[in-house]
Design a protein around this motif. Structure first.
Motif, PDB file in Angstrom:
ATOM      1  N   ALA A   1      41.662  38.952  49.171  1.00  0.00           N
ATOM      2  CA  ALA A   1      41.844  38.605  50.583  1.00  0.00           C
ATOM      3  C   ALA A   1      40.634  37.854  51.115  1.00  0.00           C
ATOM      4  CB  ALA A   1      42.091  39.868  51.409  1.00  0.00           C
TER       5      ALA A   1
ATOM      6  N   THR B   1      40.293  34.353  49.915  1.00  0.00           N
ATOM      7  CA  THR B   1      41.249  33.457  50.560  1.00  0.00           C
ATOM      8  C   THR B   1      40.792  33.089  51.970  1.00  0.00           C
ATOM      9  OG1 THR B   1      43.037  34.469  49.291  1.00  0.00           O
ATOM     10  CG2 THR B   1      43.680  33.199  51.215  1.00  0.00           C
TER      11      THR B   1
ATOM     12  N   ARG C   1      48.092  31.043  54.847  1.00  0.00           N
ATOM     13  CA  ARG C   1      47.189  31.486  53.774  1.00  0.00           C
ATOM     14  C   ARG C   1      47.939  31.844  52.493  1.00  0.00           C
ATOM     15  NH1 ARG C   1      41.741  31.074  55.711  1.00  0.00           N
ATOM     16  NH2 ARG C   1      41.722  31.639  57.917  1.00  0.00           N
ATOM     17  N   GLU C   2      49.262  31.928  52.535  1.00  0.00           N
ATOM     18  CA  GLU C   2      49.980  32.576  51.450  1.00  0.00           C
ATOM     19  C   GLU C   2      49.890  31.851  50.111  1.00  0.00           C
ATOM     20  OE1 GLU C   2      54.047  33.155  52.487  1.00  0.00           O
ATOM     21  OE2 GLU C   2      54.333  31.138  53.246  1.00  0.00           O
TER      22      GLU C   2
ATOM     23  N   PHE D   1      46.569  32.428  48.448  1.00  0.00           N
ATOM     24  CA  PHE D   1      46.468  33.787  47.918  1.00  0.00           C
ATOM     25  C   PHE D   1      47.270  33.937  46.633  1.00  0.00           C
ATOM     26  CE2 PHE D   1      47.688  38.167  47.293  1.00  0.00           C
ATOM     27  CZ  PHE D   1      46.484  38.835  47.469  1.00  0.00           C
TER      28      PHE D   1
ATOM     29  N   ARG E   1      45.240  32.491  43.872  1.00  0.00           N
ATOM     30  CA  ARG E   1      44.065  33.316  43.563  1.00  0.00           C
ATOM     31  C   ARG E   1      44.475  34.615  42.870  1.00  0.00           C
ATOM     32  NH1 ARG E   1      39.200  31.884  45.433  1.00  0.00           N
ATOM     33  NH2 ARG E   1      39.069  30.165  46.944  1.00  0.00           N
ATOM     34  N   ARG E   2      45.585  35.197  43.289  1.00  0.00           N
ATOM     35  CA  ARG E   2      46.055  36.419  42.642  1.00  0.00           C
ATOM     36  C   ARG E   2      46.401  36.153  41.177  1.00  0.00           C
ATOM     37  NH1 ARG E   2      51.543  39.683  44.298  1.00  0.00           N
ATOM     38  NH2 ARG E   2      52.300  37.540  44.178  1.00  0.00           N
TER      39      ARG E   2
END
Length: 345
Positions: free
Chosen positions: A67, A70, A220-221, A224, A227-228
């Motif tokens: 989080a 991001t 932001r999704e 994220f 990055r996940r």
């Protein structure tokens, strides 16, 4: 008699039942399972945020680190308290996942206050390209000392962050415990106060291992998601995360469990107070920092009570010296065990 951590307790039976039910047949992988759609809709309803981006990961460290990475950039700094979990207990994971963003510690206590946060923010971006740039503010709710930020305190810190154009993250590993302590809504404790993203904890409150990351700005999704995946936290058999979170939310299990944990702690704190213990921090949720004489700690340990000493040792020449311990209650702790502990004390 186990008071070491709410991480040490069992998985709630309703969660185990949901896992067994999810273990039938086939389901799409990587979060495309139908249960995840239910979880997403339910969390959006719980937070009164129909456009929120909702994701699941297995650990609180992953939730916080992904989080924050991001919300910030590698050349920025994250503002947090000196005892924040992201500073004390995550082995530089926030710095690692962000690609090098540093942490700036604000104040001397478990709670940040606006004056200290303003001073910390204003000290940064003063050296041009040579220094870190201002980045996200991260609040821990419940704090690592068992304190709970009031709604007014959260709003004041968020307003200050907004003044400087900085996003706010809430580490909610014990989100439910704080929520029932404040008797407010999830929306009031997050986006209505100005929080941009929250790590919504499940593991400490009856789940096997699942945390939700919720962004109230859906822009932001995609970052994220990338990055996940890049951080190796996109789980193939995702339905087992979804099943846990679905059971956690069903019939308000998350609130029932938190209320029981907080009630257990209140029972424990009342008994400690009656026995003459001193409190380092006033218990507000499910965590107690209490001090009492060393010889009593030794007696309790000899009787098989499990908890962590905080600022002293069992062995010492001064038997009457007060030694502080940390005790944490979870939903599963029987009242009889609390009473047995207090009887020994």
């Amino acid at each position: 008699m186990h008071f070491a951590s709410d991480n040490s307790g069992p998985v709630h039976g309703e969660v185990l039942d949901a896992l067994a039910a999810a273990n039938q047949g086939y389901a799409m992988a990587y979060g495309a399972d139908s249960l995840m759609n239910e979880v997403r809709d339910r969390l959006r309803a719980v937070f009164e945020a129909p456009g929120a981006a909702v994701y699941l990961v297995t650990t609180g460290t992953a939730a916080n680190s992904l989080a924050l990475s991001t919300l910030g950039s590698p050349w920025q700094t994250v503002f947090c308290s000196p005892v924040a979990h992201i500073h004390e207990d995550e082995c530089n994971a926030p710095e690692f996942f962000s690609g090098g963003a540093k942490l700036t510690l604000v104040g001397q206590n478990d709670k940040m206050v606006p004056d200290a946060l303003r001073a910390a923010i204003e000290k940064e971006e003063t050296r041009g390209v040579h220094g870190p740039q201002r980045g996200p503010v991260s609040l821990t709710q419940v704090t690592e000392r068992g304190s709970v930020y009031s709604l007014a305190e959260i709003e004041a810190l968020c307003n200050l962050a907004m003044e400087f154009g900085l996003p706010v993250h809430m580490d909610g590993a014990r989100f439910a415990n704080a929520l029932v302590a404040l008797n407010c809504s999830p929306a009031e404790m997050t986006w209505k106060a100005g929080v941009d993203a929250v790590s919504f904890g499940g593991t400490k409150n009856g789940c096997m291992g699942v945390e939700a990351v919720i962004f109230f700005d859906e822009a932001r999704e995609w970052e994220f998601e990338l990055r996940r995946k890049r951080g190796a936290h996109l789980i193939s058999k995702h339905r087992y995360l979804s099943a846990q979170m679905a059971a956690y939310l069903k019939d308000d299990l998350w609130l029932r469990s938190a209320r029981q944990a907080n009630a257990n702690c209140a029972r424990l704190a009342d008994g400690l107070r009656a026995a003459g213990a001193r409190f380092k921090h006033e218990p507000q949720a499910n965590m107690v920092f209490a001090s009492f004489p060393r010889h009593l700690h030794r007696k309790l340990h000899d009787a098989g009570v499990i908890y962590h000493l905080w600022d002293g040792e069992l062995d010492g020449t001064d038997e009457a010296e007060h030694v502080t311990c940390r005790m944490v209650c979870d939903w599963s702790l029987p009242e009889a065990e609390i009473d047995r502990f207090l009887s020994l004390l």
